[in-house]
Design a protein around this motif. Structure first.
Motif, PDB file in Angstrom:
ATOM      1  N   PRO A 121       0.826  -1.213   0.000  1.00 48.94           N
ATOM      2  CA  PRO A 121       0.000   0.000   0.000  1.00 48.94           C
ATOM      3  C   PRO A 121       0.861   1.264   0.000  1.00 48.94           C
ATOM      4  CG  PRO A 121      -0.725  -1.531   1.688  1.00 48.94           C
ATOM      5  CD  PRO A 121       0.551  -2.068   1.138  1.00 48.94           C
ATOM      6  N   VAL A 122       0.358   2.303  -0.670  1.00 47.13           N
ATOM      7  CA  VAL A 122       1.090   3.559  -0.783  1.00 47.13           C
ATOM      8  C   VAL A 122       0.178   4.687  -0.299  1.00 47.13           C
ATOM      9  CG1 VAL A 122       2.222   5.155  -2.374  1.00 47.13           C
ATOM     10  CG2 VAL A 122       2.350   2.702  -2.785  1.00 47.13           C
ATOM     11  N   ALA A 123       0.650   5.460   0.669  1.00 49.32           N
ATOM     12  CA  ALA A 123      -0.091   6.632   1.135  1.00 49.32           C
ATOM     13  C   ALA A 123       0.303   7.814   0.251  1.00 49.32           C
ATOM     14  CB  ALA A 123       0.243   6.927   2.589  1.00 49.32           C
ATOM     15  N   VAL A 124      -0.701   8.524  -0.270  1.00 48.33           N
ATOM     16  CA  VAL A 124      -0.444   9.641  -1.180  1.00 48.33           C
ATOM     17  C   VAL A 124      -1.248  10.862  -0.742  1.00 48.33           C
ATOM     18  CG1 VAL A 124       0.081   8.164  -3.156  1.00 48.33           C
ATOM     19  CG2 VAL A 124      -2.255   8.917  -2.792  1.00 48.33           C
ATOM     20  N   THR A 125      -0.905  11.991  -1.345  1.00 47.51           N
ATOM     21  CA  THR A 125      -1.607  13.242  -1.122  1.00 47.51           C
ATOM     22  C   THR A 125      -2.079  13.763  -2.466  1.00 47.51           C
ATOM     23  OG1 THR A 125      -0.149  13.742   0.730  1.00 47.51           O
ATOM     24  CG2 THR A 125      -1.387  15.571  -0.207  1.00 47.51           C
ATOM     25  N   LEU A 126      -3.373  14.090  -2.560  1.00 43.06           N
ATOM     26  CA  LEU A 126      -3.964  14.623  -3.780  1.00 43.06           C
ATOM     27  C   LEU A 126      -4.309  16.096  -3.586  1.00 43.06           C
ATOM     28  CD1 LEU A 126      -6.514  11.742  -4.391  1.00 43.06           C
ATOM     29  CD2 LEU A 126      -4.365  12.059  -5.593  1.00 43.06           C
ATOM     30  N   GLU A 127      -4.334  16.830  -4.682  1.00 48.41           N
ATOM     31  CA  GLU A 127      -4.779  18.219  -4.629  1.00 48.41           C
ATOM     32  C   GLU A 127      -6.299  18.234  -4.551  1.00 48.41           C
ATOM     33  OE1 GLU A 127      -3.127  21.107  -4.507  1.00 48.41           O
ATOM     34  OE2 GLU A 127      -1.190  20.082  -4.477  1.00 48.41           O
ATOM     35  N   LEU A 128      -6.851  19.029  -3.649  1.00 53.30           N
ATOM     36  CA  LEU A 128      -8.298  19.091  -3.462  1.00 53.30           C
ATOM     37  C   LEU A 128      -9.002  19.539  -4.738  1.00 53.30           C
ATOM     38  CD1 LEU A 128     -10.750  18.919  -1.561  1.00 53.30           C
ATOM     39  CD2 LEU A 128     -10.316  21.298  -0.948  1.00 53.30           C
ATOM     40  N   ARG A 129      -8.481  20.553  -5.412  1.00 56.99           N
ATOM     41  CA  ARG A 129      -9.114  21.069  -6.632  1.00 56.99           C
ATOM     42  C   ARG A 129      -9.223  20.003  -7.711  1.00 56.99           C
ATOM     43  NH1 ARG A 129      -6.043  25.642  -9.055  1.00 56.99           N
ATOM     44  NH2 ARG A 129      -7.442  25.137 -10.734  1.00 56.99           N
ATOM     45  N   GLU A 130      -8.150  19.243  -7.918  1.00 47.32           N
ATOM     46  CA  GLU A 130      -8.159  18.194  -8.946  1.00 47.32           C
ATOM     47  C   GLU A 130      -9.184  17.113  -8.623  1.00 47.32           C
ATOM     48  OE1 GLU A 130      -4.477  16.348  -9.949  1.00 47.32           O
ATOM     49  OE2 GLU A 130      -3.398  18.241 -10.053  1.00 47.32           O
ATOM     50  N   LEU A 131      -9.233  16.708  -7.355  1.00 49.21           N
ATOM     51  CA  LEU A 131     -10.159  15.650  -6.962  1.00 49.21           C
ATOM     52  C   LEU A 131     -11.607  16.116  -7.083  1.00 49.21           C
ATOM     53  CD1 LEU A 131     -10.485  12.784  -5.915  1.00 49.21           C
ATOM     54  CD2 LEU A 131     -10.298  13.680  -3.601  1.00 49.21           C
ATOM     55  N   VAL A 132     -11.906  17.324  -6.652  1.00 48.81           N
ATOM     56  CA  VAL A 132     -13.275  17.847  -6.747  1.00 48.81           C
ATOM     57  C   VAL A 132     -13.699  17.949  -8.207  1.00 48.81           C
ATOM     58  CG1 VAL A 132     -14.701  19.893  -6.348  1.00 48.81           C
ATOM     59  CG2 VAL A 132     -13.241  19.027  -4.529  1.00 48.81           C
ATOM     60  N   LYS A 133     -12.803  18.378  -9.065  1.00 48.72           N
ATOM     61  CA  LYS A 133     -13.103  18.478 -10.497  1.00 48.72           C
ATOM     62  C   LYS A 133     -13.435  17.100 -11.075  1.00 48.72           C
ATOM     63  CE  LYS A 133     -12.741  20.685 -14.544  1.00 48.72           C
ATOM     64  NZ  LYS A 133     -13.889  21.387 -15.026  1.00 48.72           N
ATOM     65  N   ALA A 134     -12.663  16.081 -10.688  1.00 52.22           N
ATOM     66  CA  ALA A 134     -12.904  14.728 -11.182  1.00 52.22           C
ATOM     67  C   ALA A 134     -14.207  14.161 -10.621  1.00 52.22           C
ATOM     68  CB  ALA A 134     -11.734  13.823 -10.823  1.00 52.22           C
ATOM     69  N   LEU A 135     -14.532  14.497  -9.381  1.00 48.84           N
ATOM     70  CA  LEU A 135     -15.737  13.972  -8.742  1.00 48.84           C
ATOM     71  C   LEU A 135     -17.021  14.529  -9.352  1.00 48.84           C
ATOM     72  CD1 LEU A 135     -14.666  14.034  -4.999  1.00 48.84           C
ATOM     73  CD2 LEU A 135     -15.012  12.022  -6.427  1.00 48.84           C
ATOM     74  N   GLU A 136     -16.922  15.596 -10.124  1.00 46.34           N
ATOM     75  CA  GLU A 136     -18.106  16.173 -10.769  1.00 46.34           C
ATOM     76  C   GLU A 136     -18.700  15.224 -11.805  1.00 46.34           C
ATOM     77  OE1 GLU A 136     -16.880  19.923 -12.326  1.00 46.34           O
ATOM     78  OE2 GLU A 136     -16.798  20.859 -10.351  1.00 46.34           O
ATOM     79  N   SER A 137     -17.903  14.318 -12.326  1.00 44.34           N
ATOM     80  CA  SER A 137     -18.361  13.369 -13.334  1.00 44.34           C
ATOM     81  C   SER A 137     -18.700  12.034 -12.672  1.00 44.34           C
ATOM     82  CB  SER A 137     -17.272  13.168 -14.386  1.00 44.34           C
ATOM     83  OG  SER A 137     -17.637  12.146 -15.266  1.00 44.34           O
ATOM     84  N   ASN A 138     -19.859  11.490 -12.978  1.00 42.09           N
ATOM     85  CA  ASN A 138     -20.244  10.186 -12.440  1.00 42.09           C
ATOM     86  C   ASN A 138     -19.355   9.071 -12.984  1.00 42.09           C
ATOM     87  OD1 ASN A 138     -22.299  11.130 -10.827  1.00 42.09           O
ATOM     88  ND2 ASN A 138     -23.847  10.907 -12.417  1.00 42.09           N
ATOM     89  N   ALA A 139     -18.767   9.271 -14.143  1.00 45.46           N
ATOM     90  CA  ALA A 139     -17.897   8.259 -14.735  1.00 45.46           C
ATOM     91  C   ALA A 139     -16.645   8.019 -13.895  1.00 45.46           C
ATOM     92  CB  ALA A 139     -17.504   8.675 -16.153  1.00 45.46           C
ATOM     93  N   PHE A 140     -16.270   8.976 -13.060  1.00 38.36           N
ATOM     94  CA  PHE A 140     -15.089   8.836 -12.206  1.00 38.36           C
ATOM     95  C   PHE A 140     -15.220   7.611 -11.294  1.00 38.36           C
ATOM     96  CE2 PHE A 140     -12.791   9.765  -8.238  1.00 38.36           C
ATOM     97  CZ  PHE A 140     -11.519   9.978  -8.735  1.00 38.36           C
ATOM     98  N   PHE A 141     -16.437   7.310 -10.868  1.00 37.51           N
ATOM     99  CA  PHE A 141     -16.668   6.200  -9.948  1.00 37.51           C
ATOM    100  C   PHE A 141     -16.709   4.854 -10.656  1.00 37.51           C
ATOM    101  CE2 PHE A 141     -18.379   9.964  -7.932  1.00 37.51           C
ATOM    102  CZ  PHE A 141     -17.831   9.877  -6.668  1.00 37.51           C
ATOM    103  N   GLU A 142     -16.773   4.850 -11.989  1.00 39.18           N
ATOM    104  CA  GLU A 142     -16.904   3.611 -12.740  1.00 39.18           C
ATOM    105  C   GLU A 142     -15.652   3.244 -13.533  1.00 39.18           C
ATOM    106  OE1 GLU A 142     -20.181   4.597 -15.185  1.00 39.18           O
ATOM    107  OE2 GLU A 142     -21.614   4.633 -13.522  1.00 39.18           O
TER     108      GLU A 142
END
Length: 98
Positions: free
Chosen positions: A41-62
């Protein structure tokens, strides 16, 4: 080729835990972990802006998501996402290797 590409930075053991995660969130970053497969396992840090932008699309979860970790690319799918109860902003993400 994945439609979603996120940039991440690996976290050291000293940067893990409740206090460190709070400091990351205060700096507009989201702690996350990538697990599964043969690798550790690898612990990482993501940028909040990038993640929120990706979460706007339902396809991100699939779909399969590519995460660039300091020059190395991991193909993953989102397994779990924790959000703040009042603000609805992401607080932590779990990714499983595809």
């Amino acid at each position: 080729m994945a439609n979603f590409v996120l940039n991440a930075a690996a976290r050291e053991v000293a940067q893990q835990g409740k206090g460190s995660s709070r400091r990351l969130r205060h700096a507009a970053k989201v702690p996350a972990i990538i697990y599964g497969g043969e690798a550790a396992p690898v612990a990482v840090t993501l940028e909040l802006r990038e993640l929120v932008k990706a979460l706007e699309s339902n396809a991100f979860f699939e779909e399969v998501v590519e995460i660039n970790i300091d020059g190395k690319t991991e193909s993953v799918k989102i397994q779990a996402l924790q959000r703040h109860p009042a603000k609805n902003t992401p607080m932590h993400a779990d990714f499983k290797r595809a």
